[in-house]
Motif scaffolding. Structure first.
Motif, short mmCIF file in Angstrom:
data_model
loop_
_atom_site.label_atom_id
_atom_site.label_comp_id
_atom_site.label_asym_id
_atom_site.label_seq_id
_atom_site.Cartn_x
_atom_site.Cartn_y
_atom_site.Cartn_z
N ILE A 39 85.48 -44.15 69.16
CA ILE A 39 85.55 -42.81 69.74
C ILE A 39 86.84 -42.66 70.54
CG2 ILE A 39 84.53 -41.28 71.48
CD1 ILE A 39 81.79 -42.33 70.63
N LEU B 27 74.86 -33.17 68.68
CA LEU B 27 75.40 -34.46 69.09
C LEU B 27 74.48 -35.59 68.67
CD1 LEU B 27 77.39 -36.27 70.61
CD2 LEU B 27 76.12 -35.78 72.71
N TYR B 28 73.20 -35.46 68.95
CA TYR B 28 72.26 -36.52 68.61
C TYR B 28 72.16 -36.71 67.10
CZ TYR B 28 70.71 -36.25 73.49
OH TYR B 28 70.65 -36.26 74.87
N ALA C 160 75.90 -41.43 62.25
CA ALA C 160 76.87 -42.51 62.40
C ALA C 160 76.18 -43.87 62.30
CB ALA C 160 77.60 -42.39 63.74
N SER C 161 75.01 -43.97 62.88
CA SER C 161 74.26 -45.22 62.80
C SER C 161 73.77 -45.48 61.37
CB SER C 161 73.06 -45.17 63.75
OG SER C 161 72.31 -46.36 63.68
N LEU D 199 75.31 -38.66 65.95
CA LEU D 199 75.24 -40.07 66.29
C LEU D 199 74.20 -40.80 65.44
CD1 LEU D 199 75.55 -39.86 70.19
CD2 LEU D 199 77.30 -40.59 68.55
N LEU E 180 81.64 -48.06 65.59
CA LEU E 180 81.85 -46.65 65.91
C LEU E 180 82.99 -46.57 66.91
CD1 LEU E 180 81.20 -43.61 66.07
CD2 LEU E 180 79.39 -44.16 67.72
N ALA F 284 71.65 -43.83 71.23
CA ALA F 284 71.53 -43.74 69.78
C ALA F 284 71.40 -45.11 69.13
CB ALA F 284 72.74 -43.00 69.20
N LYS G 45 77.16 -51.21 65.81
CA LYS G 45 75.77 -51.12 65.38
C LYS G 45 75.20 -52.53 65.36
CE LYS G 45 72.87 -49.72 61.47
NZ LYS G 45 72.84 -49.04 60.14
N LEU H 161 83.86 -35.18 69.58
CA LEU H 161 82.57 -35.18 70.27
C LEU H 161 82.34 -33.96 71.15
CD1 LEU H 161 81.79 -38.79 71.56
CD2 LEU H 161 80.78 -37.57 69.63
N VAL I 255 75.78 -42.59 73.40
CA VAL I 255 75.95 -43.46 72.24
C VAL I 255 75.02 -44.67 72.33
CG1 VAL I 255 77.61 -44.84 70.93
CG2 VAL I 255 78.32 -42.66 71.92
#
Length: 287
Positions: A193, A174-175, A181-182, A178, A191, A226, A285, A161, A223
């Motif tokens: 980390i 970064l956004y 990832a979603s 993420l 998720l 997101a 999620k 990250l 996170v």
């Protein structure tokens, strides 16, 4: 790899017939066998990286589809391939190609090679397993193909990250990561980390990711923004001896020792500290 394959197969057979088939009847025994089959130099880092406790905390099991962000040379990849087994899939997720020039030290040739990473890495990583190993796929963060949407059970971002955060203002990296990832996770997916952790009292501009460290509160905030739900934290990867100042970076510590540069006294001091203090955070999620 032949010696490792023989050891791994023998360990699985010793654990019982269910495990020898590569299934998930006893995930703990399978993971123990995989870890025991790793080379000595990999096992030497187990006390700092705690792969068994980390994977168990995130709920990784054989047969799952797992995304590994920034797999690099494959330290975790080699563990995951054999642990997930032939019923599982491991998906590597590299940084976006246009993020690499921002580091300032990658050659034009290395950056050019990133353009074919999604084909090259699976071809290479497919040969890292012992035989009863996961299928391999890949994408680059910010460019998730639709065919992978909703395909994963777990996304692992282990020490990945800080550079995404460091360059967020220069490309939204970064956004975008993420968001991918979603999208790649199934509803209810995890998720996980693991990240070099800055103390809460450190200046925010120092804890931007440029020195390798991020603050726990800022990670959780990003996170959750997101769309993820924070499940909890584990202290398994913490190291209280790591107390950097504002002039320090995480790369002063093992295995990099960038500040030692032949100075054995400094190297010994950094070795005494050990690897970095790391937060271990689990998110989900929403269903």
């Amino acid at each position: 790899m032949k010696t490792m394959s023989i050891f791994f197969t023998t360990a699985l057979l010793a654990a019982g017939p269910a495990l020898a088939g590569g299934h998930s009847e006893d995930a703990g025994a399978r993971l123990a066998a995989v870890l025991a089959a790793q080379p000595a130099e990999v096992q030497a880092r187990f006390p700092a990286r705690n792969p068994r406790e980390t994977l168990e905390f995130f709920g990784v099991r054989p047969g799952m589809t797992v995304v590994e962000a920034l797999p690099g040379a494959g330290w975790y990849t080699r563990i995951l391939l054999d642990y997930l087994g032939s019923d599982g899939t491991l998906i590597g997720a590299d940084y976006a190609v246009d993020m690499y020039p921002l580091f300032g030290f990658f050659s034009e040739e290395a950056i050019k090679a990133k353009e074919t990473w999604t084909e090259d890495w699976p071809a290479e990583a497919s040969g890292w397993g012992s035989g009863d190993s996961a299928q391999v796929d890949a994408f680059q963060l910010g460019s998730l193909p639709k065919r992978l949407h909703g395909s994963a059970d777990v996304v692992l971002m282990v020490r990945a990250l800080h550079n995404l955060a460091r360059f967020q203002d220069q490309g939204g990296f970064l956004y975008a990561a993420l968001a991918d990832a979603s999208r790649v996770l199934r509803p209810g997916g995890v998720l996980g980390i693991v990240q070099h952790e800055a103390r809460p009292d450190m200046p925010d501009d120092w804890a931007s990711g440029a020195a390798g460290y991020l603050k726990r509160a800022s990670v959780i905030e990003a996170v959750e923004a997101a769309g993820f739900e924070f499940v909890g934290a584990s202290e398994i990867n913490q190291n209280p001896a790591d107390n950097p100042g504002t002039g320090d970076t995480v790369w002063r510590l093992p295995p990099n020792f960038v500040t030692a540069r032949g100075n054995e006294e400094v190297r010994a001091q950094m070795s005494a500290i050990g690897e970095s203090n790391r937060m271990t955070l689990k998110f989900r999620k929403p269903e």
